[in-house]
Design a protein around this motif. Structure first.
Motif, mmCIF file in Angstrom:
data_model
loop_
_atom_site.group_PDB
_atom_site.id
_atom_site.type_symbol
_atom_site.label_atom_id
_atom_site.label_comp_id
_atom_site.label_asym_id
_atom_site.label_seq_id
_atom_site.Cartn_x
_atom_site.Cartn_y
_atom_site.Cartn_z
ATOM 1 N N VAL A 1 0.846 -1.191 0.000
ATOM 2 C CA VAL A 1 0.000 0.000 0.000
ATOM 3 C C VAL A 1 0.880 1.240 0.000
ATOM 4 O O VAL A 1 1.785 1.365 0.828
ATOM 5 C CB VAL A 1 -0.929 0.007 1.243
ATOM 6 N N GLU A 2 0.615 2.156 -0.933
ATOM 7 C CA GLU A 2 1.241 3.466 -0.894
ATOM 8 C C GLU A 2 0.439 4.298 0.088
ATOM 9 O O GLU A 2 -0.758 4.554 -0.112
ATOM 10 C CB GLU A 2 1.235 4.118 -2.272
ATOM 11 N N ILE A 3 1.093 4.693 1.172
ATOM 12 C CA ILE A 3 0.408 5.370 2.263
ATOM 13 C C ILE A 3 0.138 6.831 1.907
ATOM 14 O O ILE A 3 1.051 7.555 1.502
ATOM 15 C CB ILE A 3 1.232 5.280 3.567
ATOM 16 N N ALA A 4 -1.102 7.253 2.062
ATOM 17 C CA ALA A 4 -1.485 8.642 1.838
ATOM 18 C C ALA A 4 -1.551 9.400 3.160
ATOM 19 O O ALA A 4 -1.342 10.605 3.201
ATOM 20 C CB ALA A 4 -2.838 8.710 1.133
ATOM 21 N N GLY A 5 -1.837 8.700 4.243
ATOM 22 C CA GLY A 5 -1.907 9.320 5.561
ATOM 23 C C GLY A 5 -1.704 8.263 6.626
ATOM 24 O O GLY A 5 -2.133 7.127 6.469
ATOM 25 N N ALA A 6 -0.975 8.626 7.689
ATOM 26 C CA ALA A 6 -0.697 7.677 8.771
ATOM 27 C C ALA A 6 -0.728 8.405 10.101
ATOM 28 O O ALA A 6 -0.586 9.626 10.153
ATOM 29 C CB ALA A 6 0.660 7.010 8.571
ATOM 30 N N GLY A 7 -0.896 7.638 11.155
ATOM 31 C CA GLY A 7 -0.890 8.210 12.491
ATOM 32 C C GLY A 7 -0.156 7.299 13.454
ATOM 33 O O GLY A 7 0.120 6.145 13.156
ATOM 34 N N MET A 8 0.171 7.855 14.596
ATOM 35 C CA MET A 8 0.749 7.081 15.686
ATOM 36 C C MET A 8 -0.281 7.122 16.803
ATOM 37 O O MET A 8 -0.706 8.200 17.212
ATOM 38 C CB MET A 8 2.048 7.707 16.174
ATOM 39 N N CYS A 9 -0.687 5.953 17.270
ATOM 40 C CA CYS A 9 -1.678 5.930 18.335
ATOM 41 C C CYS A 9 -1.009 5.591 19.659
ATOM 42 O O CYS A 9 0.185 5.316 19.728
ATOM 43 C CB CYS A 9 -2.806 4.957 17.992
ATOM 44 N N HIS B 1 -8.584 1.636 -2.770
ATOM 45 C CA HIS B 1 -8.286 2.494 -1.625
ATOM 46 C C HIS B 1 -8.578 1.684 -0.361
ATOM 47 O O HIS B 1 -9.614 1.023 -0.279
ATOM 48 C CB HIS B 1 -9.145 3.756 -1.662
ATOM 49 N N VAL B 2 -7.665 1.739 0.608
ATOM 50 C CA VAL B 2 -7.787 0.906 1.806
ATOM 51 C C VAL B 2 -7.492 1.705 3.072
ATOM 52 O O VAL B 2 -6.836 2.739 3.026
ATOM 53 C CB VAL B 2 -6.837 -0.322 1.738
ATOM 54 N N VAL B 3 -7.995 1.195 4.177
ATOM 55 C CA VAL B 3 -7.682 1.685 5.510
ATOM 56 C C VAL B 3 -6.977 0.537 6.228
ATOM 57 O O VAL B 3 -7.412 -0.610 6.160
ATOM 58 C CB VAL B 3 -8.967 2.091 6.272
ATOM 59 N N LEU B 4 -5.874 0.839 6.914
ATOM 60 C CA LEU B 4 -5.085 -0.192 7.586
ATOM 61 C C LEU B 4 -5.535 -0.374 9.025
ATOM 62 O O LEU B 4 -5.919 0.584 9.692
ATOM 63 C CB LEU B 4 -3.602 0.186 7.576
ATOM 64 N N SER B 5 -5.443 -1.608 9.505
ATOM 65 C CA SER B 5 -5.784 -1.923 10.881
ATOM 66 C C SER B 5 -4.948 -3.115 11.319
ATOM 67 O O SER B 5 -4.024 -3.522 10.632
ATOM 68 C CB SER B 5 -7.282 -2.222 10.987
ATOM 69 N N HIS C 1 0.480 1.760 12.875
ATOM 70 C CA HIS C 1 -0.363 0.766 12.219
ATOM 71 C C HIS C 1 -1.677 1.346 11.723
ATOM 72 O O HIS C 1 -2.501 0.627 11.178
ATOM 73 C CB HIS C 1 -0.654 -0.398 13.172
ATOM 74 N N GLU C 2 -1.858 2.631 11.909
ATOM 75 C CA GLU C 2 -3.080 3.257 11.431
ATOM 76 C C GLU C 2 -2.735 4.070 10.203
ATOM 77 O O GLU C 2 -1.817 4.884 10.223
ATOM 78 C CB GLU C 2 -3.666 4.154 12.515
ATOM 79 N N GLY C 3 -3.440 3.819 9.124
ATOM 80 C CA GLY C 3 -3.158 4.569 7.920
ATOM 81 C C GLY C 3 -4.175 4.302 6.845
ATOM 82 O O GLY C 3 -5.068 3.470 6.995
ATOM 83 N N ALA C 4 -4.007 5.021 5.755
ATOM 84 C CA ALA C 4 -4.864 4.844 4.592
ATOM 85 C C ALA C 4 -4.033 5.075 3.346
ATOM 86 O O ALA C 4 -3.053 5.814 3.373
ATOM 87 C CB ALA C 4 -6.028 5.830 4.637
ATOM 88 N N GLY C 5 -4.409 4.406 2.270
ATOM 89 C CA GLY C 5 -3.664 4.571 1.040
ATOM 90 C C GLY C 5 -4.273 3.787 -0.097
ATOM 91 O O GLY C 5 -5.452 3.414 -0.053
ATOM 92 N N VAL C 6 -3.442 3.519 -1.094
ATOM 93 C CA VAL C 6 -3.873 2.856 -2.314
ATOM 94 C C VAL C 6 -3.005 1.623 -2.544
ATOM 95 O O VAL C 6 -1.778 1.690 -2.424
ATOM 96 C CB VAL C 6 -3.754 3.811 -3.519
ATOM 97 N N VAL C 7 -3.634 0.496 -2.877
ATOM 98 C CA VAL C 7 -2.912 -0.737 -3.185
ATOM 99 C C VAL C 7 -2.121 -0.527 -4.477
ATOM 100 O O VAL C 7 -2.691 -0.148 -5.503
ATOM 101 C CB VAL C 7 -3.880 -1.936 -3.329
ATOM 102 N N VAL C 8 -0.790 -0.755 -4.412
ATOM 103 C CA VAL C 8 0.059 -0.602 -5.602
ATOM 104 C C VAL C 8 0.577 -1.938 -6.124
ATOM 105 O O VAL C 8 1.077 -2.013 -7.242
ATOM 106 C CB VAL C 8 1.234 0.374 -5.355
ATOM 107 N N ALA C 9 0.475 -2.980 -5.310
ATOM 108 C CA ALA C 9 0.872 -4.322 -5.754
ATOM 109 C C ALA C 9 0.195 -5.336 -4.851
ATOM 110 O O ALA C 9 -0.109 -5.058 -3.697
ATOM 111 C CB ALA C 9 2.386 -4.504 -5.692
ATOM 112 N N THR C 10 -0.036 -6.515 -5.393
ATOM 113 C CA THR C 10 -0.628 -7.596 -4.606
ATOM 114 C C THR C 10 0.115 -8.890 -4.889
ATOM 115 O O THR C 10 0.534 -9.137 -6.012
ATOM 116 C CB THR C 10 -2.138 -7.750 -4.898
ATOM 117 N N GLY C 11 0.283 -9.678 -3.820
ATOM 118 C CA GLY C 11 0.910 -10.985 -3.967
ATOM 119 C C GLY C 11 -0.091 -12.056 -4.361
ATOM 120 O O GLY C 11 0.272 -13.203 -4.590
ATOM 121 N N GLY C 12 -1.364 -11.678 -4.426
ATOM 122 C CA GLY C 12 -2.407 -12.634 -4.788
ATOM 123 C C GLY C 12 -2.534 -13.727 -3.741
ATOM 124 O O GLY C 12 -2.093 -13.589 -2.613
#
Length: 139
Positions: free
Chosen positions: A33-41, A84-88, A62-73
């Protein structure tokens, strides 16, 4: 691939912003994921007070959001490049808690999220000198 990350090198020192390198494309079951925004909790910050629990040096956050740029399938990857994804946090998806839609209580929560994940040789994530960094914090 090189990028900037907050690295925690010891439980007594503050985080430092450093250039790190990611060595490979995603493995099966993973996405990049190419991170567009991240935080520290508070969980990330609490690692500084829990000497001996999480391997260091490590890249936390571990909190962030971005766009999938590659997948391992492979199994478990229902995402495509451009999504577009949100990380958790991570979960196994198979235990009783996960099957009951309560992944925060996953039987494997601690091993998947708190203790650096898997051992890798060579390390997937390295600092500017090539030293390995704990590759996995909260999935």
């Amino acid at each position: 691939m090189r990028f900037q990350a907050a690295v925690l090198r010891s439980h007594e020192d503050p985080f430092t912003i450093e250039e790190v390198a990611l060595r490979a494309e995603p493995d099966p079951g993973e996405v990049l994921v190419e991170i567009a925004g991240a935080g520290m909790c508070r969980t990330d910050l609490a690692v500084r007070r829990s000497a001996g629990r999480s391997p260091l040096p490590a890249v936390l956050g571990h909190e962030g959001a971005g766009v999938v740029v590659a997948t391992g399938g492979g199994p478990g990857v229902a995402l495509d490049v451009g999504d577009h994804v949100v990380l958790s946090f991570d979960s196994c998806g198979h235990c009783r808690s996960c099957r009951a839609a309560a992944p925060a209580y996953c039987d494997s929560f601690a091993s998947l999220n708190l203790f650096g994940g898997r051992e890798e040789d060579p390390p997937r994530l390295t600092d500017a000198t090539g030293k390995g960094l704990a590759p996995r914090w909260f999935g």
